[in-house]
Write an enzyme that holds these catalytic residues in place. Structure first.
Site, PDB file in Angstrom:
ATOM      1  N   GLY A   1     -36.189  61.115  -8.795  1.00 64.60           N
ATOM      2  CA  GLY A   1     -37.415  61.849  -8.534  1.00 64.60           C
ATOM      3  C   GLY A   1     -37.392  62.708  -7.290  1.00 64.60           C
ATOM      4  O   GLY A   1     -38.442  63.051  -6.741  1.00 64.60           O
ATOM      5  N   GLU A  40     -38.052  50.458  -6.342  1.00 70.50           N
ATOM      6  CA  GLU A  40     -39.465  50.544  -5.947  1.00 70.50           C
ATOM      7  C   GLU A  40     -40.008  49.189  -5.505  1.00 70.50           C
ATOM      8  O   GLU A  40     -40.874  49.111  -4.620  1.00 70.50           O
ATOM      9  CB  GLU A  40     -40.281  51.130  -7.099  1.00 70.50           C
ATOM     10  CG  GLU A  40     -39.950  52.598  -7.343  1.00 70.50           C
ATOM     11  CD  GLU A  40     -40.166  53.056  -8.768  1.00 70.50           C
ATOM     12  OE1 GLU A  40     -39.847  54.218  -9.036  1.00 70.50           O
ATOM     13  OE2 GLU A  40     -40.637  52.258  -9.611  1.00 70.50           O
ATOM     14  N   SER A  46     -32.084  59.244 -12.600  1.00 75.87           N
ATOM     15  CA  SER A  46     -32.622  60.450 -13.243  1.00 75.87           C
ATOM     16  C   SER A  46     -31.759  60.925 -14.407  1.00 75.87           C
ATOM     17  O   SER A  46     -31.342  62.074 -14.471  1.00 75.87           O
ATOM     18  CB  SER A  46     -32.796  61.572 -12.213  1.00 75.87           C
ATOM     19  OG  SER A  46     -33.778  61.244 -11.267  1.00 75.87           O
ATOM     20  N   ASN A  48     -37.784  52.065 -18.461  1.00 82.91           N
ATOM     21  CA  ASN A  48     -38.729  51.435 -17.547  1.00 82.91           C
ATOM     22  C   ASN A  48     -39.974  52.315 -17.477  1.00 82.91           C
ATOM     23  O   ASN A  48     -39.958  53.391 -16.889  1.00 82.91           O
ATOM     24  CB  ASN A  48     -38.090  51.288 -16.160  1.00 82.91           C
ATOM     25  CG  ASN A  48     -39.019  50.654 -15.151  1.00 82.91           C
ATOM     26  OD1 ASN A  48     -40.063  50.111 -15.504  1.00 82.91           O
ATOM     27  ND2 ASN A  48     -38.646  50.721 -13.880  1.00 82.91           N
ATOM     28  N   LYS A  62     -42.688  51.747 -15.926  1.00 82.63           N
ATOM     29  CA  LYS A  62     -43.337  51.635 -14.621  1.00 82.63           C
ATOM     30  C   LYS A  62     -44.859  51.477 -14.800  1.00 82.63           C
ATOM     31  O   LYS A  62     -45.307  50.898 -15.780  1.00 82.63           O
ATOM     32  CB  LYS A  62     -42.944  52.811 -13.725  1.00 82.63           C
ATOM     33  CG  LYS A  62     -41.419  52.952 -13.598  1.00 82.63           C
ATOM     34  CD  LYS A  62     -40.991  53.995 -12.609  1.00 82.63           C
ATOM     35  CE  LYS A  62     -39.471  54.071 -12.560  1.00 82.63           C
ATOM     36  NZ  LYS A  62     -39.015  55.059 -11.549  1.00 82.63           N
ATOM     37  N   GLU A 117     -28.699  52.126  -9.179  1.00 85.08           N
ATOM     38  CA  GLU A 117     -29.688  53.177  -8.926  1.00 85.08           C
ATOM     39  C   GLU A 117     -29.342  53.930  -7.638  1.00 85.08           C
ATOM     40  O   GLU A 117     -29.584  53.411  -6.543  1.00 85.08           O
ATOM     41  CB  GLU A 117     -31.075  52.568  -8.712  1.00 85.08           C
ATOM     42  CG  GLU A 117     -31.676  51.800  -9.845  1.00 85.08           C
ATOM     43  CD  GLU A 117     -33.083  51.348  -9.457  1.00 85.08           C
ATOM     44  OE1 GLU A 117     -34.024  51.958  -9.950  1.00 85.08           O
ATOM     45  OE2 GLU A 117     -33.205  50.423  -8.643  1.00 85.08           O
ATOM     46  N   HIS A 136     -35.719  46.288  -8.712  1.00 81.57           N
ATOM     47  CA  HIS A 136     -35.839  47.744  -8.807  1.00 81.57           C
ATOM     48  C   HIS A 136     -36.086  48.343  -7.427  1.00 81.57           C
ATOM     49  O   HIS A 136     -36.736  47.727  -6.580  1.00 81.57           O
ATOM     50  CB  HIS A 136     -36.971  48.115  -9.766  1.00 81.57           C
ATOM     51  CG  HIS A 136     -36.972  49.556 -10.142  1.00 81.57           C
ATOM     52  ND1 HIS A 136     -37.518  50.531  -9.340  1.00 81.57           N
ATOM     53  CD2 HIS A 136     -36.467  50.202 -11.240  1.00 81.57           C
ATOM     54  CE1 HIS A 136     -37.371  51.710  -9.920  1.00 81.57           C
ATOM     55  NE2 HIS A 136     -36.732  51.541 -11.067  1.00 81.57           N
TER      56      HIS A 136
END
Length: 252
Positions: free
Chosen positions: A175, A99, A215, A9, A11, A169, A97
């Site tokens: 991050g 985000e 990650s 991904n 992003k 996820e 996702h």
């Protein structure tokens, strides 16, 4: 046998020229790499999709979109429909996702509509879900994940699951400097597969690919991918460097 999948991904990174260069480098890196029962997918931004599709044509690299709108058309400035994606040659879309959930308020009711629109247009869905740090610390991760899966996907019939890929996820490990262990990944993946089996039966559950999206890097990919219920990864930062992404692919 369910597929192994390594999906990158990208992003909101890379302009057109950079996306083209990264795709070219990745295609070159993967020449001669054995990919038996393994799919490689990259997801550039909307504006770079057709460029990357052209570069990867005829290669082992597939291209996916990072998102889409639930409606077929209309006054939705800045949005992209499922039909637009398939018209451009896309076959896969990432939905849900973390985000998108955090920054744009996407929830299961909306994601159910997006999933329906994607499937109706022949798109495969990589459906993302996972718990945040507070939910992991309160030991409610299984409840959270169960609600995210059932709320968006459990209205589907069993046949539709041939076009669903799940991506777990652990948001707290993306991050943040924190890292989920391979055992923690396996524990959650096993729970997810069991949860799907309880609803749809063992055949559907055994055939759905479940990706890890926390990650994953060249240093930990092999250990994570060695777990029985981990079928690959949804890779973020490490997908932006062809050498790192290739190392992760080789680890599977």
């Amino acid at each position: 046998m369910r597929s192994k999948i390594v999906a990158g991904n990208w992003k909101m990174n890379k302009n057109v020229a950079e996306s083209k260069a990264l795709a070219e480098e990745l295609v070159s890196e993967l020449k001669g790499v054995s990919l038996e029962n393994t799919r490689v997918i990259v997801a550039p931004t909307f504006i770079n999709l057709t460029t990357v599709l052209a570069v990867t044509e005829g290669s082992a690299v597939e291209v996916a979109a990072q998102n889409m709108h639930q409606e077929a058309s209309g006054a939705y400035t800045g949005e992209i429909s499922a039909g637009m994606l398939t018209g451009a040659g896309l076959k896969t879309v990432i939905l849900g996702h973390s985000e998108r959930r955090e920054y744009f308020g996407e929830n299961e009711a909306l994601l159910a509509k997006k999933t329906d629109a994607a499937l109706a247009n022949g798109l495969e869905v990589i459906y993302c879900f996972g718990e945040v740090k507070e939910e992991r610390e309160s030991n409610t991760q299984e409840k959270v994940v169960a609600e995210q899966i059932s709320g968006a996907l459990f209205h589907l019939d069993a046949a539709a699951w041939s076009n669903i890929v799940l991506a777990y996820e652990p948001v707290w490990a993306i991050g943040t400097g924190l890292t989920a262990s391979a055992d923690q990944a396996q524990e959650m993946h096993a729970f997810i597969r069991g949860f799907v089996a309880d609803k749809y039966g063992a055949e559907v559950a055994d055939n759905v690919s479940i990706l890890y999206g926390g990650s994953c890097k060249p240093a930990n990919a092999e250990e994570i991918f060695s777990k029985a219920d981990v079928d690959g990864g949804l890779i973020g930062g490490a997908a932006l460097a062809a050498a790192d992404f290739t190392a992760i692919i080789k680890a599977i």
